[in-house]
Design a protein around this motif. Sequence first.
Motif: not given
Length: 393
Positions: A205-208, A320-323, A327-333
């Motif tokens: 979900k964070a990919l785009p 991203a969902a709380p859990a 992963m969302a932060t890692a994907t972004y960075f």
Amino acid sequence: MNERLWTKDFISVSLSAFFAFLVFYTLTATLPIYVLNDLGQKQSQVGLVITVFLISAVIIRPFCGIWLDTIGRRKILISSLAFFAITTFFYLIVNNFFGLLTLRFIQGISFGLATTALGTIVAEIIPPKRRGEGMSYFSSAMILAMVFGPFLGITFMNHFSFSILFLVCGIFGILSFVFGMTTNIPKQSINAKTPIRFSNLIERKALPISLTAAFISFGYSSIMSFITLYANELGFVEIASFFFIVYAVVVLMSRPFTGKLFDRKGENIIIYPGIIVFSIGLIVLGFSNIPSIFLLSAVLIGLGYGSIAPSFQTLAINTAAPARKGMATATYFMFFDIGIGLGSFVLGIVTAKTSFHSMYVLSALIVLVTTVIYYLLHDRKQKVVPEISKQAA
């Protein structure tokens, strides 16, 4: 619900990030000189101390995302900050180039883990309704480190030995660890049985928005990697340090307004104008022929890039969902670092074959294309969802 932003924990995690990035920017500014003068290496090998560090940080970020959500954020944060501080002191005993590259690779891992953890934790600490504003203030810690790091590094390098410089960086690493330790991290539900596979290493979900941010960081690499060399070519060596000071002042002055606008009016009111202003700033920089124009570009870049970078990070976390926020932060960075790395490599080739002017114009065009990418990958989808919901109702 408590909507207070400036809590003890928010201040602690911001200071932890500040000192971690202070070590990074201090060493980024001074290690090239250390490699040339003290280790006797060639000019062509200088860039490896940055590249190796960046590669290890990119490699570890996806794994950090899943570890944050499975092992626990506090454990990852404390262990990575401790490892980061310890490895900083190892610069005191490394006396050859291969040893330095090995140390840079190892420290890049701890830096990637620590910064991903800090970015995830601060998003949990900030009240959801003030996340845009909070992330703007949090990212200001990195801006301040980017200004003070090179200044302190060059000052210590000119007046003392590299041993003193590395010792001071070690102390900064300890301070980062201490402030991280004093942060009360929100409780999380841990699923320790999550397997390590691609779908769990990357938050889809964070990919785009992460891919969009990669184009922005590609353009920003032209500032991070080449501004000093460009200033030297223009004869603005003494003005170069003021570029980042002006940039930082503009960013810090605009953050209170842009963060609140993001929360109240939505991301588009910040991102579209920010991309355009950033592009204009790069063009102005490319055609600078007097110091005043050179510094004017710092104002425009500070307004543009300084507002859209935290906005993209906030959007990535919000998807991203709380859990799965780790992963969302890692994907972004990860994508942000990839953009910086590719930009430094590609734009370096462009500069060698053409000129700094052409390189900055190309960077501006790439940044401008981000408006289309952002619309296709994010904005259009945000408009489609409410329309479908309206039709269903």
